[in-house]
Design a protein around this motif. Structure first.
Motif, PDB file in Angstrom:
ATOM      1  N   PHE A   1       0.827  -1.173  -0.051  1.00  0.00           N
ATOM      2  CA  PHE A   1      -0.065   0.109  -0.027  1.00  0.00           C
ATOM      3  C   PHE A   1       0.994   1.292  -0.187  1.00  0.00           C
ATOM      4  CE2 PHE A   1      -2.768  -3.361   1.716  1.00  0.00           C
ATOM      5  CZ  PHE A   1      -3.986  -3.219   1.127  1.00  0.00           C
ATOM      6  N   SER A   2       2.169   1.240  -0.288  1.00  0.00           N
ATOM      7  CA  SER A   2       2.851   2.280  -0.324  1.00  0.00           C
ATOM      8  C   SER A   2       2.761   2.812  -1.518  1.00  0.00           C
ATOM      9  CB  SER A   2       4.511   1.987  -0.310  1.00  0.00           C
ATOM     10  OG  SER A   2       4.925   1.157  -1.364  1.00  0.00           O
ATOM     11  N   LEU A   3       2.693   4.392  -1.690  1.00  0.00           N
ATOM     12  CA  LEU A   3       2.491   5.159  -2.821  1.00  0.00           C
ATOM     13  C   LEU A   3       3.667   5.456  -3.547  1.00  0.00           C
ATOM     14  CD1 LEU A   3      -0.010   7.704  -1.254  1.00  0.00           C
ATOM     15  CD2 LEU A   3      -0.595   5.483  -2.186  1.00  0.00           C
TER      16      LEU A   3
ATOM     17  N   TYR B   1       1.565   5.664   2.570  1.00  0.00           N
ATOM     18  CA  TYR B   1       0.612   4.771   2.418  1.00  0.00           C
ATOM     19  C   TYR B   1      -0.658   5.205   2.173  1.00  0.00           C
ATOM     20  CZ  TYR B   1       0.003   4.488   7.290  1.00  0.00           C
ATOM     21  OH  TYR B   1      -0.476   4.838   8.602  1.00  0.00           O
ATOM     22  N   ASP B   2      -1.275   4.463   1.613  1.00  0.00           N
ATOM     23  CA  ASP B   2      -2.706   4.696   1.459  1.00  0.00           C
ATOM     24  C   ASP B   2      -3.609   3.021   1.878  1.00  0.00           C
ATOM     25  OD1 ASP B   2      -5.682   4.924   1.404  1.00  0.00           O
ATOM     26  OD2 ASP B   2      -5.521   6.141  -0.490  1.00  0.00           O
ATOM     27  N   TYR B   3      -3.915   2.982   3.198  1.00  0.00           N
ATOM     28  CA  TYR B   3      -4.398   1.541   3.449  1.00  0.00           C
ATOM     29  C   TYR B   3      -5.884   1.495   3.373  1.00  0.00           C
ATOM     30  CZ  TYR B   3      -3.812  -2.969   6.090  1.00  0.00           C
ATOM     31  OH  TYR B   3      -3.742  -4.269   6.372  1.00  0.00           O
TER      32      TYR B   3
ATOM     33  N   GLN C   1      -4.420   6.995   5.948  1.00  0.00           N
ATOM     34  CA  GLN C   1      -3.542   7.376   5.209  1.00  0.00           C
ATOM     35  C   GLN C   1      -2.502   7.979   5.907  1.00  0.00           C
ATOM     36  OE1 GLN C   1      -6.771   8.731   4.347  1.00  0.00           O
ATOM     37  NE2 GLN C   1      -7.137   6.980   3.170  1.00  0.00           N
ATOM     38  N   GLY C   2      -1.056   7.777   5.646  1.00  0.00           N
ATOM     39  CA  GLY C   2       0.090   8.233   6.464  1.00  0.00           C
ATOM     40  C   GLY C   2       1.235   7.775   5.975  1.00  0.00           C
TER      41      GLY C   2
END
Length: 457
Positions: A167-169, A181-183, A192-193
């Motif tokens: 989920f890493s951008l 990431y956007d999990y 998101q974080g």
């Protein structure tokens, strides 16, 4: 002056006697980590049926995925207190975790179906306010990462971010920028974080020693949405994955973890423990059930249980074997983050039919979303059918009646199962797991369980 030979003889003879008759010191028991399982206070605006409906909705939609490798250390153990969150309108169990240096306390969902551990977090220009992170008055403060000496963001230019973190951008303003990431979750919730390495403070089994569990992969969440996180500060990922808290902790504490879930409707102060390493409660057990723990990429991050069938009042139900076959799209998992037991349609139909036939004569009522509900206000002395879950190796789970004939409203009980379309994996939810001690021996791929009050006294 030289020593005489007779003196030397008697000296060594006396020394040998001491060595022979001195008691041997027993090998010290490994330390244990226990986390307390915590239950929320009741939300007065929710009826019991409202809460159950919410559990069904979340259970049907939850199936999340997410994937740093800790170095092994000598075995030991530690414990964390855990409580049920039923009265907050959630069917999850919570654990308090001390994150960072100096430590800050947070209330996280204990979830064997999730691998990412994250907290609502504020760092630098990335703020986490009430609007973004929820405003539950019982929730702890957001994690102030700037104040932690052991907080180290993972850069987006690292191989770890580009190749190993789920989920890493792909966005990477500079190689030193944090790995975002956007999990997403299947119920529509999301967080998101960015990823970081951090430490948590743990109390070892003797109750006095504390140490840092270092190098934990932590999600610093600046924004989250959806109903899953309204009552918590984040998630403790206990799923099978290289990045999960469970994998990190078990690599250092005996290769196993266990938990005991109190009755989800138990008093507010009822607590049990999430334990990493040897669990002393098993040693007093007269009969521990044991079967295969199924760990396979087809089920990750969930843990599979080697179910082979179910029975009602001793009658083995005619469920197609393929329902329990992982290779054919079936199987069964144990999920501490799901409340109700979800059965693949071929199993669901047989199970509810067998149970409902034995409850004929009790007035039926309609309570969406359940198919079989009963008016229990005038039920006399009735023998409720006994359900059993059978596992490979002759292990058998005999859940209490309240785990499958559940209270959903005043005077109303329902068969606490939901169905999922076939082919699909069935789920043994936390209500079915309650009042049992469960051990996930990852190192030896064994699942152990026993009936328990979930207390150490």
């Amino acid at each position: 002056m030289p020593l005489s030979s007779s003196f030397l003889f008697f000296f060594f003879f006396f020394l040998l006697l001491l060595l022979h008759f001195s008691p041997t010191r027993p090998e010290s028991e490994p330390e244990t980590l226990r986390l307390k399982l915590i239950r929320r206070a009741q939300d007065p605006t929710l009826t019991r049926l409202d809460r159950i409906r919410g559990l069904v909705h979340n259970d049907r939609l939850r199936r999340h995925r997410a994937a740093a490798s800790p170095a092994p250390s000598p075995p030991g153990a530690f414990e964390m207190p855990v409580r049920s969150g039923a009265y907050a309108g959630t069917g999850q169990y919570f654990v308090r975790v001390r994150v960072g240096t100096p430590a800050q306390r947070f209330l996280l969902v204990a979830d064997t179906g999730s691998d990412l551990t994250w907290v609502k977090c504020s760092y630098g220009s990335r703020k986490c306010g009430k609007k973004k992170c929820g405003s539950d008055p019982d929730a702890e403060r957001v994690f102030r990462a700037d104040r932690s000496r052991t907080f180290h963001p993972i850069s987006c230019g690292s191989d770890l971010c580009r190749n190993d973190l789920p989920f890493s951008l792909t966005t990477c303003p500079t190689p030193a920028s944090p790995c975002d990431y956007d999990y997403g979750y299947f119920d529509g919730s999301s967080t998101q974080g960015f990823y970081a390495n951090e430490s948590v403070t743990i109390a070892l089994s003797d109750g006095h020693k504390k140490r840092k569990l270092k190098g934990l992969l932590l999600g610093c969440t600046s924004s989250s949405s959806g109903p899953s996180f309204d009552s918590s500060d984040g998630v403790l990922g206990l799923g099978h994955s290289d990045i999960s808290f469970a994998s990190h902790a078990t690599a250092q504490f005996g290769g196993r973890f266990s938990y005991c879930l109190v009755d989800h409707l138990s008093p507010k102060n009822a607590t049990s423990y999430l334990t990493f390493g040897p669990n002393r409660m098993f040693r007093a057990a007269p009969a521990v059930q044991e079967t295969d723990l199924l760990i396979t990429p087809k089920l990750d991050p969930y843990y599979g249980a080697a179910v082979i069938g179910l029975s009602v009042d001793g009658e083995v139900l005619r469920i197609p074997p393929s329902v329990w076959n992982v290779g054919k799209g079936g199987g069964a998992i144990l999920d501490s983050g799901s409340s109700l037991t979800m059965l693949a349609e071929p199993a669901y139909r047989v199970v509810v039919s067998a149970l409902s036939r034995r409850l004929v004569g009790i007035p039926e009522v309609k309570e969406d979303p359940f198919e079989y509900c009963y008016n229990w206000t005038r039920v006399g002395n009735i023998t409720v059918p006994k359900l059993a879950v059978h596992f490979a190796g002759r292990a058998q789970l005999d859940p209490p009646v309240k785990s499958y004939l559940i209270d959903v409203a005043a005077g109303v009980k329902c068969l606490g199962f939901t169905s999922v379309a076939w082919p699909s994996v069935s789920t043994i939810g936390n209500i079915m797991q309650q009042e049992h001690l469960w051990e996930f021996d990852i190192q030896n791929r064994r699942l152990r369980f026993q009936r328990s009050t979930c207390t150490t006294t």
